[in-house]
Design a protein around this motif. Structure first.
Motif, mmCIF file in Angstrom:
data_model
loop_
_atom_site.group_PDB
_atom_site.id
_atom_site.type_symbol
_atom_site.label_atom_id
_atom_site.label_comp_id
_atom_site.label_asym_id
_atom_site.label_seq_id
_atom_site.Cartn_x
_atom_site.Cartn_y
_atom_site.Cartn_z
ATOM 1 N N ALA A 64 0.837 -1.203 0.000
ATOM 2 C CA ALA A 64 0.000 0.000 0.000
ATOM 3 C C ALA A 64 0.865 1.244 0.000
ATOM 4 C CB ALA A 64 -0.916 0.004 1.219
ATOM 5 N N PHE A 65 1.911 1.253 0.833
ATOM 6 C CA PHE A 65 2.749 2.451 0.950
ATOM 7 C C PHE A 65 3.640 2.592 -0.288
ATOM 8 C CE2 PHE A 65 2.351 0.463 5.279
ATOM 9 C CZ PHE A 65 1.147 1.070 5.518
ATOM 10 N N PHE A 66 4.164 1.448 -0.731
ATOM 11 C CA PHE A 66 4.951 1.412 -1.967
ATOM 12 C C PHE A 66 4.104 1.958 -3.120
ATOM 13 C CE2 PHE A 66 6.655 -0.766 -5.711
ATOM 14 C CZ PHE A 66 8.024 -0.650 -5.536
ATOM 15 N N GLY A 67 2.893 1.446 -3.239
ATOM 16 C CA GLY A 67 2.007 1.839 -4.326
ATOM 17 C C GLY A 67 1.590 3.301 -4.230
ATOM 18 N N LEU A 68 1.305 3.757 -3.003
ATOM 19 C CA LEU A 68 0.920 5.165 -2.847
ATOM 20 C C LEU A 68 2.057 6.081 -3.282
ATOM 21 C CD1 LEU A 68 -1.086 5.324 0.497
ATOM 22 C CD2 LEU A 68 -1.860 6.028 -1.764
ATOM 23 N N GLY A 69 3.283 5.742 -2.876
ATOM 24 C CA GLY A 69 4.436 6.530 -3.295
ATOM 25 C C GLY A 69 4.506 6.618 -4.813
ATOM 26 N N ALA A 70 4.333 5.455 -5.459
ATOM 27 C CA ALA A 70 4.397 5.412 -6.919
ATOM 28 C C ALA A 70 3.243 6.198 -7.547
ATOM 29 C CB ALA A 70 4.371 3.959 -7.390
ATOM 30 N N TYR A 71 2.022 5.973 -7.047
ATOM 31 C CA TYR A 71 0.853 6.612 -7.650
ATOM 32 C C TYR A 71 0.887 8.133 -7.519
ATOM 33 C CZ TYR A 71 -2.160 3.060 -9.563
ATOM 34 O OH TYR A 71 -2.682 2.109 -10.384
ATOM 35 N N VAL A 72 1.290 8.619 -6.332
ATOM 36 C CA VAL A 72 1.315 10.070 -6.146
ATOM 37 C C VAL A 72 2.385 10.694 -7.047
ATOM 38 C CG1 VAL A 72 1.727 11.922 -4.495
ATOM 39 C CG2 VAL A 72 0.368 9.947 -3.829
ATOM 40 N N THR A 73 3.550 10.037 -7.116
ATOM 41 C CA THR A 73 4.588 10.530 -8.027
ATOM 42 C C THR A 73 4.058 10.606 -9.451
ATOM 43 O OG1 THR A 73 6.174 9.352 -6.658
ATOM 44 C CG2 THR A 73 6.982 10.198 -8.749
ATOM 45 N N GLY A 74 3.383 9.511 -9.875
ATOM 46 C CA GLY A 74 2.855 9.451 -11.235
ATOM 47 C C GLY A 74 1.784 10.497 -11.478
ATOM 48 N N ALA A 75 0.870 10.641 -10.522
ATOM 49 C CA ALA A 75 -0.226 11.592 -10.697
ATOM 50 C C ALA A 75 0.317 13.014 -10.777
ATOM 51 C CB ALA A 75 -1.223 11.452 -9.549
ATOM 52 N N LEU A 76 1.313 13.328 -9.917
ATOM 53 C CA LEU A 76 1.907 14.671 -9.956
ATOM 54 C C LEU A 76 2.624 14.905 -11.287
ATOM 55 C CD1 LEU A 76 3.271 15.043 -6.312
ATOM 56 C CD2 LEU A 76 1.435 16.355 -7.382
ATOM 57 N N ALA A 77 3.299 13.859 -11.789
ATOM 58 C CA ALA A 77 3.997 14.000 -13.073
ATOM 59 C C ALA A 77 2.988 14.261 -14.187
ATOM 60 C CB ALA A 77 4.814 12.746 -13.366
ATOM 61 N N LEU A 78 1.822 13.602 -14.106
ATOM 62 C CA LEU A 78 0.792 13.777 -15.139
ATOM 63 C C LEU A 78 0.311 15.230 -15.201
ATOM 64 C CD1 LEU A 78 -1.618 10.697 -15.112
ATOM 65 C CD2 LEU A 78 0.183 11.279 -16.734
ATOM 66 N N VAL A 79 0.210 15.880 -14.043
ATOM 67 C CA VAL A 79 -0.254 17.267 -14.059
ATOM 68 C C VAL A 79 0.905 18.259 -14.147
ATOM 69 C CG1 VAL A 79 -2.431 16.822 -12.888
ATOM 70 C CG2 VAL A 79 -0.409 17.309 -11.529
ATOM 71 N N GLY A 80 2.128 17.731 -14.395
ATOM 72 C CA GLY A 80 3.230 18.632 -14.725
ATOM 73 C C GLY A 80 4.238 18.869 -13.613
ATOM 74 N N TYR A 81 4.011 18.274 -12.433
ATOM 75 C CA TYR A 81 4.983 18.480 -11.351
ATOM 76 C C TYR A 81 6.014 17.365 -11.357
ATOM 77 C CZ TYR A 81 1.779 22.007 -9.668
ATOM 78 O OH TYR A 81 0.982 23.113 -9.578
ATOM 79 N N LYS A 82 7.128 17.581 -12.062
ATOM 80 C CA LYS A 82 8.137 16.530 -12.195
ATOM 81 C C LYS A 82 9.368 16.797 -11.358
ATOM 82 C CE LYS A 82 8.966 14.985 -16.345
ATOM 83 N NZ LYS A 82 9.187 15.032 -17.812
ATOM 84 N N GLU A 83 9.359 17.916 -10.628
ATOM 85 C CA GLU A 83 10.539 18.243 -9.808
ATOM 86 C C GLU A 83 10.548 17.386 -8.546
ATOM 87 O OE1 GLU A 83 13.389 19.909 -10.000
ATOM 88 O OE2 GLU A 83 13.660 19.085 -7.994
ATOM 89 N N ALA A 84 11.634 16.594 -8.403
ATOM 90 C CA ALA A 84 11.717 15.656 -7.290
ATOM 91 C C ALA A 84 11.638 16.358 -5.938
ATOM 92 C CB ALA A 84 13.003 14.844 -7.383
ATOM 93 N N LEU A 85 12.271 17.524 -5.831
ATOM 94 C CA LEU A 85 12.303 18.207 -4.542
ATOM 95 C C LEU A 85 10.905 18.601 -4.083
ATOM 96 C CD1 LEU A 85 15.499 20.429 -4.936
ATOM 97 C CD2 LEU A 85 15.230 18.169 -3.869
ATOM 98 N N LEU A 86 9.967 18.693 -5.035
ATOM 99 C CA LEU A 86 8.587 19.002 -4.674
ATOM 100 C C LEU A 86 7.743 17.723 -4.610
ATOM 101 C CD1 LEU A 86 6.347 21.217 -4.300
ATOM 102 C CD2 LEU A 86 5.876 20.882 -6.733
ATOM 103 N N ALA A 87 7.829 16.934 -5.677
ATOM 104 C CA ALA A 87 6.917 15.793 -5.821
ATOM 105 C C ALA A 87 7.240 14.664 -4.838
ATOM 106 C CB ALA A 87 6.958 15.270 -7.259
ATOM 107 N N TRP A 88 8.526 14.356 -4.670
ATOM 108 C CA TRP A 88 8.872 13.206 -3.843
ATOM 109 C C TRP A 88 8.464 13.375 -2.377
ATOM 110 C CZ3 TRP A 88 14.191 10.896 -5.810
ATOM 111 C CH2 TRP A 88 14.066 10.650 -7.189
ATOM 112 N N PRO A 89 8.752 14.561 -1.771
ATOM 113 C CA PRO A 89 8.285 14.724 -0.381
ATOM 114 C C PRO A 89 6.770 14.586 -0.251
ATOM 115 C CG PRO A 89 9.884 16.407 -0.909
ATOM 116 C CD PRO A 89 9.577 15.699 -2.197
ATOM 117 N N ILE A 90 6.027 15.085 -1.245
ATOM 118 C CA ILE A 90 4.565 14.967 -1.166
ATOM 119 C C ILE A 90 4.171 13.493 -1.215
ATOM 120 C CG2 ILE A 90 2.393 15.488 -2.338
ATOM 121 C CD1 ILE A 90 3.614 18.074 -3.315
ATOM 122 N N ALA A 91 4.785 12.748 -2.156
ATOM 123 C CA ALA A 91 4.457 11.322 -2.296
ATOM 124 C C ALA A 91 4.792 10.562 -1.011
ATOM 125 C CB ALA A 91 5.217 10.728 -3.486
#
Lengths: 312, 297
Positions: A64-91
């Motif tokens: 669940a946690f592995f998948g959530l990390g992946a899904y949030v990263t993916g969803a943020l990338a889809l809407v244009g947030y690809k910067e790791a310093l922003l997206a990864w902490p959120i995920a």
């Protein structure tokens, strides 16, 4: 620690560094991809070992946690947030919150209940992801591209592999340190004898929630990296309960309660799959037999013998 | 119309609930009697369906297929118990989880090696394929029949556990295995018997479900997890808990799928419907961590 133990530890660290350097210098794209995958799953296995080896809790829900990390990263990338310093902490934060809530509920129980509850909650996210529109449902979705770290590309497989290794190393050092500190000792004390630990003023519940939450965060981070490696996210590959079970298999293939054992176990497990699937499409059949044999025939994990030998 | 629809949905929920009960009672009995957590329970559901589909395709007889499937399933169950499960009774739960997970991997691939990767479809026997008029509703005969069969099996099971000597031994070893052994009860035979019994119950559920869905590898996984949810809600080790939990889960699931999309719109509704039984589980845990009928051990 004796001198031999210290010498052997230094040798192991050196050997790992040489291995990483060799992979970066000579590895082709396929090899580096596989090595990155090992580092990512090792990270998740370390997360599972924190709750299994130190808190004595069998979590069947870390997918669940592995998948959530992946899904949030993916969803943020889809809407244009690809910067790791922003997206990864959120995920990671989302995975952490999920781990906190699930932990708080599941830790009201113990033993078999804990196993089944973590499994069931992870499955809730699996079915939830199946029904979320815009993220491909059961088919999953493709990411537009890898994250950038502070604007820099991590598309080069060597750089990505080094990043995975760096994160794994940092988490290992952090976890070993926490395990050796008062936090780790209290956690083990509560695992071995809850009543006695309570008498010494150790409240097991909040300790375990903390361990479970930290563990969920690390598994989430592994999911973030996994999304960046595969650039493809589906419920079956990131949220399946088989993944949770595989993390546990990795931990016991190495050795529980050591953290680096989880790394060795992850490497062994993925290598086993890689080799067997080279010969047959039905690799899961043989891997299943191997898992059963490991449980029924070997008592302590492959590393335990080696550890004795090297007097670590 | 509205009432007819409600009644039909209720029958569907009842039927799903009884199928889940046949599965969940196995999880609860295996734990109650032998302290075993068996993730491969869903594999027997799948294996029952596969064996039934395989035999019926060559014999055209539902009865022969049903009996044949159960005999083969019993043989497999006894063999698996002897080789893999029995050494696990005294091991910790982690080892039980991992070994039975290994069994799932083996079974999921074995059925594909034996019967191919494509799903199998099983026809309904002619005399079961029609509809029965219940008042104003035309209800599928087959669904009524399997509901009835599940009720009969449930009653037989209750009689076995509550009224026979074997049942007494099962209940006794649920309370204290060592004492049953010390008093001369053969716990090994009992364990093998209970394991075969719960495997057969799972197999029966699989056989009865086979004509309603496509028979595929991994079909047992989803059912396994649902039955774990049932057991968490009802209380581990309690047969009554398995029944109440199964009906609760089935009604929430069936009615959630109908009404949540109406209430929240399709998008949120479908997602919520997919998650409804887990939310029910979470709510139960807040209220009673050991399930409705669960007792601290």
């Amino acid at each position: 620690m004796t001198d031999t133990a210290f010498r052997n530890r230094v040798l192991i660290v050196l050997a790992s560094a040489v291995l990483v350097a060799a992979l970066v210098a000579f590895g082709d794209q396929t090899t580096l991809r596989f090595a990155s995958r090992v580092a990512i799953y090792a990270l998740a296995a370390v997360a599972v070992d924190i709750v299994l080896g130190y808190a004595g809790l069998v979590s069947m829900g870390h997918a669940a946690f592995f998948g959530l990390g992946a899904y949030v990263t993916g969803a943020l990338a889809l809407v244009g947030y690809k910067e790791a310093l922003l997206a990864w902490p959120i995920a990671v934060l989302v995975a952490t919150l999920a781990a906190f809530v699930i932990g708080a509920l599941a830790l009201r129980t113990s033993g078999v209940y804990f196993i089944m509850i973590t499994l069931a909650f992870a499955q809730m996210f699996f079915y939830g992801a199946n029904a979320v529109p815009g993220l491909g449902g059961a088919d999953g979705f493709r990411l537009p591209g890898r994250s950038t770290v502070a604007g820099l590309s991590i598309d080069d497989p060597r750089i990505f592999f080094l990043l995975c290794v760096a994160i794994l190393t940092a988490i290992l050092l952090f976890s070993r340190r926490a395990a050796g500190a008062a936090f780790g000792s209290s956690l083990r004390a509560a695992r071995d004898d809850e009543a006695r630990a309570a008498a010494s003023g150790i409240g097991a519940y909040w300790l375990r929630i903390t361990a479970f939450t930290v563990s969920g965060a690390i598994a989430g981070l592994a999911g973030v990296l996994s999304a960046n490696l595969t650039l493809y996210i589906a419920p079956s590959s990131t949220l399946s309960w088989h993944l949770s079970a595989e993390f546990l298999v990795m931990v016991i293939l190495g050795m529980t309660g050591t953290l680096y054992g989880a790394v060795v176990g992850a490497a062994l497990f993925l290598l086993l799959i890689e080799v067997v699937s080279h010969y047959t499409d039905y690799w899961a059949f043989y891997v299943g037999i191997a898992v059963i044999a490991r449980v029924l025939l070997v008592h302590d994990g492959l590393l335990a013998k080696l550890q004795e030998r090297l007097a670590l | 119309m509205a009432i007819a629809f409600l009644a039909e949905q209720s029958f569907n929920a009842l039927q799903l609930g009884l199928m889940l009960f046949l599965m969940a009672v196995g999880v609860t009995l295996a734990f109650g009697t032998m302290r075993l957590i068996n993730l491969a329970h869903g594999s027997f559901f799948m294996l029952g369906a596969y064996l039934y589909a395989w035999i019926i395709s060559s014999t055209d007889s539902g009865l022969a297929a049903g009996i044949g499937a159960l005999i083969l399933l019993a043989i497999v169950a006894v063999a698996i118990e002897r080789v893999v499960i029995r050494p696990l009774y005294l091991r910790d739960h982690l080892e039980q989880v991992l070994a039975t997970f290994g069994l799932i991997l083996v079974f999921n691939d074995a059925v594909m090696m034996l019967w191919g990767r494509d799903p199998l479809y099983t026809p309904l026997p002619d005399f079961l394929s029609g509809h029965v008029m219940l008042g104003d509703i035309a209800y599928p005969t087959y669904r009524l029949v399997i509901t009835a069969v599940a009720i009969v099996i449930g009653l037989a099971l209750w009689y076995l556990i509550a009224r026979t000597r074997t049942g007494g031994l099962i209940r006794a070893s649920a309370d204290n295995r060592a004492v049953v052994q010390a008093l001369g009860g053969n716990v090994d035979t009992l364990g093998a018997g209970v394991f075969a019994l719960v495997a057969l119950l799972a197999g029966i559920a699989g056989i009865m479900t086979a004509p309603l869905i496509a028979v595929t590898s991994g079909m047992g996984d989803a059912v396994l997890i649902q039955s774990l949810v049932v057991v968490i809600i009802g209380g581990l080790g309690s047969i009554m808990g398995a029944l109440v939990g199964a009906l609760l889960v089935a009604f929430v699931d069936v009615f959630g799928r109908t009404y949540l999309p109406l209430a929240f719109g399709n998008t949120t509704g479908f997602a919520l419907a997919n998650m409804s039984i887990y939310l029910l589980m979470a709510a139960t845990l807040v209220w009673r961590p050991l399930g409705i009928f669960g007792k601290a051990r």
